[in-house]
Structure formats: structure tokens, C-alpha cells
Scaffold this motif. Sequence first.
Motif, PDB file in Angstrom:
ATOM      1  N   VAL A 109       0.932  40.634  73.317  1.00 54.44           N
ATOM      2  CA  VAL A 109       1.609  41.984  73.596  1.00 54.44           C
ATOM      3  C   VAL A 109       1.770  42.304  74.953  1.00 54.44           C
ATOM      4  CG1 VAL A 109       2.208  44.490  73.065  1.00 54.44           C
ATOM      5  CG2 VAL A 109       1.286  42.775  71.080  1.00 54.44           C
ATOM      6  N   PHE A 110       0.573  42.654  75.583  1.00 60.49           N
ATOM      7  CA  PHE A 110       0.256  43.015  77.002  1.00 60.49           C
ATOM      8  C   PHE A 110       0.760  42.142  78.031  1.00 60.49           C
ATOM      9  CE2 PHE A 110      -3.206  45.824  75.288  1.00 60.49           C
ATOM     10  CZ  PHE A 110      -2.418  46.698  74.469  1.00 60.49           C
ATOM     11  N   SER A 111       0.480  40.790  77.646  1.00 59.18           N
ATOM     12  CA  SER A 111       0.796  39.925  78.737  1.00 59.18           C
ATOM     13  C   SER A 111       2.451  39.673  78.688  1.00 59.18           C
ATOM     14  CB  SER A 111       0.187  38.509  78.695  1.00 59.18           C
ATOM     15  OG  SER A 111      -1.227  38.675  79.454  1.00 59.18           O
ATOM     16  N   ALA A 112       2.985  39.638  77.576  1.00 56.35           N
ATOM     17  CA  ALA A 112       4.330  39.493  77.300  1.00 56.35           C
ATOM     18  C   ALA A 112       5.028  40.476  77.932  1.00 56.35           C
ATOM     19  CB  ALA A 112       4.446  39.335  75.766  1.00 56.35           C
ATOM     20  N   MET A 113       4.657  41.845  77.881  1.00 51.78           N
ATOM     21  CA  MET A 113       5.300  42.952  78.654  1.00 51.78           C
ATOM     22  C   MET A 113       5.212  42.966  79.948  1.00 51.78           C
ATOM     23  SD  MET A 113       4.175  46.252  76.223  1.00 51.78           S
ATOM     24  CE  MET A 113       4.778  46.439  74.370  1.00 51.78           C
ATOM     25  N   HIS A 114       4.068  42.189  80.540  1.00 50.07           N
ATOM     26  CA  HIS A 114       3.916  42.299  82.204  1.00 50.07           C
ATOM     27  C   HIS A 114       4.775  41.272  82.529  1.00 50.07           C
ATOM     28  CE1 HIS A 114       0.649  44.970  82.998  1.00 50.07           C
ATOM     29  NE2 HIS A 114       0.383  44.343  84.103  1.00 50.07           N
ATOM     30  N   LEU A 115       4.731  40.109  81.816  1.00 50.73           N
ATOM     31  CA  LEU A 115       5.692  39.129  82.377  1.00 50.73           C
ATOM     32  C   LEU A 115       7.186  39.589  82.130  1.00 50.73           C
ATOM     33  CD1 LEU A 115       4.269  35.826  80.529  1.00 50.73           C
ATOM     34  CD2 LEU A 115       4.574  36.161  83.020  1.00 50.73           C
ATOM     35  N   SER A 116       7.489  40.493  81.242  1.00 52.43           N
ATOM     36  CA  SER A 116       8.823  40.947  81.014  1.00 52.43           C
ATOM     37  C   SER A 116       9.246  41.741  82.287  1.00 52.43           C
ATOM     38  CB  SER A 116       9.082  41.784  79.754  1.00 52.43           C
ATOM     39  OG  SER A 116       8.704  40.965  78.786  1.00 52.43           O
ATOM     40  N   LYS A 117       8.162  42.475  82.699  1.00 54.43           N
ATOM     41  CA  LYS A 117       8.401  43.461  83.966  1.00 54.43           C
ATOM     42  C   LYS A 117       8.581  42.574  85.042  1.00 54.43           C
ATOM     43  CE  LYS A 117       5.220  45.904  87.061  1.00 54.43           C
ATOM     44  NZ  LYS A 117       3.902  46.664  87.042  1.00 54.43           N
ATOM     45  N   TYR A 118       7.906  41.428  85.325  1.00 47.54           N
ATOM     46  CA  TYR A 118       8.276  40.865  86.661  1.00 47.54           C
ATOM     47  C   TYR A 118       9.594  40.051  86.318  1.00 47.54           C
ATOM     48  CZ  TYR A 118       3.852  42.651  88.245  1.00 47.54           C
ATOM     49  OH  TYR A 118       2.931  43.628  88.536  1.00 47.54           O
ATOM     50  N   ALA A 119       9.774  39.469  85.296  1.00 49.37           N
ATOM     51  CA  ALA A 119      11.093  38.783  85.120  1.00 49.37           C
ATOM     52  C   ALA A 119      12.320  39.840  85.389  1.00 49.37           C
ATOM     53  CB  ALA A 119      11.019  38.031  83.605  1.00 49.37           C
ATOM     54  N   ILE A 120      12.163  40.965  84.740  1.00 53.38           N
ATOM     55  CA  ILE A 120      13.195  41.850  84.901  1.00 53.38           C
ATOM     56  C   ILE A 120      13.292  42.370  86.537  1.00 53.38           C
ATOM     57  CG2 ILE A 120      13.858  44.462  84.481  1.00 53.38           C
ATOM     58  CD1 ILE A 120      12.886  43.867  81.789  1.00 53.38           C
ATOM     59  N   ARG A 121      12.249  42.537  87.071  1.00 59.06           N
ATOM     60  CA  ARG A 121      12.046  43.081  88.577  1.00 59.06           C
ATOM     61  C   ARG A 121      12.838  41.661  89.442  1.00 59.06           C
ATOM     62  NH1 ARG A 121       7.443  47.011  89.919  1.00 59.06           N
ATOM     63  NH2 ARG A 121       7.705  46.115  91.952  1.00 59.06           N
ATOM     64  N   ASP A 122      12.377  40.367  89.023  1.00 60.19           N
ATOM     65  CA  ASP A 122      12.951  39.293  89.604  1.00 60.19           C
ATOM     66  C   ASP A 122      14.399  39.254  89.309  1.00 60.19           C
ATOM     67  OD1 ASP A 122      11.781  36.525  91.096  1.00 60.19           O
ATOM     68  OD2 ASP A 122      13.796  36.094  90.087  1.00 60.19           O
ATOM     69  N   MET A 123      14.940  39.564  88.240  1.00 57.94           N
ATOM     70  CA  MET A 123      16.288  39.470  87.854  1.00 57.94           C
ATOM     71  C   MET A 123      17.122  40.651  88.751  1.00 57.94           C
ATOM     72  SD  MET A 123      16.274  38.905  83.995  1.00 57.94           S
ATOM     73  CE  MET A 123      15.516  37.738  82.959  1.00 57.94           C
ATOM     74  N   ILE A 124      16.479  41.995  88.833  1.00 60.59           N
ATOM     75  CA  ILE A 124      17.001  42.962  89.749  1.00 60.59           C
ATOM     76  C   ILE A 124      17.311  42.549  91.149  1.00 60.59           C
ATOM     77  CG2 ILE A 124      16.808  45.328  90.589  1.00 60.59           C
ATOM     78  CD1 ILE A 124      14.889  45.785  88.230  1.00 60.59           C
ATOM     79  N   LEU A 125      16.306  41.965  91.690  1.00 61.73           N
ATOM     80  CA  LEU A 125      16.203  41.508  93.150  1.00 61.73           C
ATOM     81  C   LEU A 125      17.173  40.674  93.301  1.00 61.73           C
ATOM     82  CD1 LEU A 125      14.937  41.507  95.937  1.00 61.73           C
ATOM     83  CD2 LEU A 125      13.398  39.637  95.031  1.00 61.73           C
ATOM     84  N   HIS A 126      17.739  39.594  92.558  1.00 57.33           N
ATOM     85  CA  HIS A 126      18.716  38.390  92.663  1.00 57.33           C
ATOM     86  C   HIS A 126      19.845  38.672  91.911  1.00 57.33           C
ATOM     87  CE1 HIS A 126      14.706  36.280  93.628  1.00 57.33           C
ATOM     88  NE2 HIS A 126      15.274  36.003  94.596  1.00 57.33           N
ATOM     89  N   LYS A 127      19.973  39.913  91.376  1.00 57.65           N
ATOM     90  CA  LYS A 127      21.158  40.274  90.732  1.00 57.65           C
ATOM     91  C   LYS A 127      21.577  39.277  89.506  1.00 57.65           C
ATOM     92  CE  LYS A 127      23.037  43.222  94.244  1.00 57.65           C
ATOM     93  NZ  LYS A 127      22.504  44.554  94.035  1.00 57.65           N
TER      94      LYS A 127
END
Lengths: 241, 74
Positions: A109-127
Motif C-alpha cells: 500500500v504505502f510504497s505503491a501510493m508513494h510511487l503513484s505520487k512520483y509517477a503523477i508528479r512526473d506526468m504533470i511535469l512532462h504533461k
Amino acid sequence: MKWIIVTGDSRGVGREIAYQILNETDFGVIGISRTSEESADELLVKYPDRFRALSYDLANVEGVKQLYRDKIHKIGPIYGLVNNSAMAYDDIISNLNIDELETMFQVNVFSAMHLSKYAIRDMILHKTQGSIVHISSISAHTGYKGLSMYAATKGAMEAFSKNTAREWGSKGIRSNCVVPGFMETSISSTLTDEQKKRIYQRTSLKKETGIASVASTVLFLLSDKAKSITGTVVHVDNGTI
Amino acid sequence: MQELLDIVNEMREEAGKSTIEKLEPSMDLRDDLELDSLMLAELTVRLEDEFDIDIFEDGIIQTIGDILIKINGK
């Protein structure tokens, strides 16, 4: 080139998902697993430019940020995330051990959520209009003795996924879950043949769920073919009833 | 400050809002610049990419001045 993170890529479903992405798409794969086994080496030989194997123990939630900043971020923009890594602590509830339970929640759960956080942040940055797929479990939908705590981790991720879809849909980011039935993988290796037989008898097709079928459903949800699908769960479970 | 203004204006344009001539340290991100939570998330990751600092990581950021303190004080 854009990249898809696949956790638990060294064996079982994760390995098949990594293999199918590399074989059937132009994306790169960033595999994250505790051990770099032969399977990772094989993929490295076959796809030297499109496969990166990172050795990391997802029980260490605090380190996920550094993992992203120091390694993942430097590889390239992220298109997808497949949260597949999981540990199974199975026991009846009256035997609940808090240390085992906490470790399982950290990985599942926690690592999966954390990876989602950084994946989403990366997606926002690169649109990037990216896609997240969590691997859930049929145990979150149909009760099995001894799996209540494991099932709770999967139920948590299904709820997280639905809300991720709502929260980030306006940016074109999708989130879905695949719900496999019981497969012949290491996570079910502690079951006896008799237990497995009873479980398979509860399915319409009366056998174990095919690993390749689960992986190809993940591939579909990652792809543009599924661009109108988000916030849902897809059962690949031989019709478990 | 110019980089910050460019990012804010780009996001405002995408949201169909008019661009801003000049940023003042007293400007409130939500009330004056009308940045919603998703726009603030974009601002965070773009500033992190530019300045290698996560502005919302520890504490509340209300104004342009708060961001400048974070960037200059890192």
C-alpha cells in the motif's frame, strides 16, 4: 522514449508484464524488484536500450523519494506505472502479528501510493497523459480463510485507484485495477494442492488464472485502446463466483 | 521572479484566465492568482525541476513571497 515502471518485474506476473510491454510496444520498462534475477538479465540482453532494472526493497517507504529523484527521474519521462509488487502475509485474524502486517502494508500500500505520487508528479511535469495500473486480488472481492489482511491491502489500493482517477482525470491521467484470480505464482506457493483445487473449483473455468491473460489485460489498460477507461477494476479471474 | 511569472502565466492561460504583468511578494497564490490545487501541484513540480526544491514539502505556502523565501533560502 517514455517509460513504464513495473514493480516486482523479476518473476511471475510482473515479469510477464515487463516482457509483453517490451515485446509489443515502443515504451521502455523500468523494473523495480528486490532481487535482480536471471529474468532481468535476459531482458537486459534482449532490450539493452529499453529495459532498466533497479534493485530496491519496497518495504522501505521512506526511500522511494530518493529512488525517484536519483534514479527513475534520470532515466526519462514516465508514461505508466504498474504497481505489481506485493507480499502475502496470510494467517487467520486471531493470529495477527503487527510487524508482519505493517511490512505488508508498507510494500503493498504505502510504497505503491508513494510511487503513484512520483509517477503523477512526473506526468504533470512532462504533461503526459499517463496510465496507472494496480494489481489487486480476487481476495478483495471474495472471502478466503487466512487472506483477510492481504485482501485489506488490495481493497485499499482499489479505493485509492478510483479516487486517483477522479482527482487526475482532468489532466488525462488514468488509473485502473486488474483483479487476478489465483495464479501459479510464488505468492500462492504456500498453498497445498488440495487448497488450490478447492479455490479453482470456485471459478467458472475450474482452473488457475493464466498469467499471460492478466499481463495482456494490464497492457490493454496501459495502451491508448483503453483511453476511455479509468477508475474501474477489470477481473481476470476465470469467472470467480 | 521572471521564471515564476512565466510558469504562473502559462498555467493561467491554459485555464482560460488573463495573464499577469508583474508578481508581487504579497500576492496570494489562491486568492490573487486563482491557482487551484491541481495548478499548485503543477507549480510545485515545475519549481522543483527548476530549483531542486519541493516548496510544499514542509509547511504552508500562501504567497509568492513564501515561495521566494523557499527558493532563496535553500
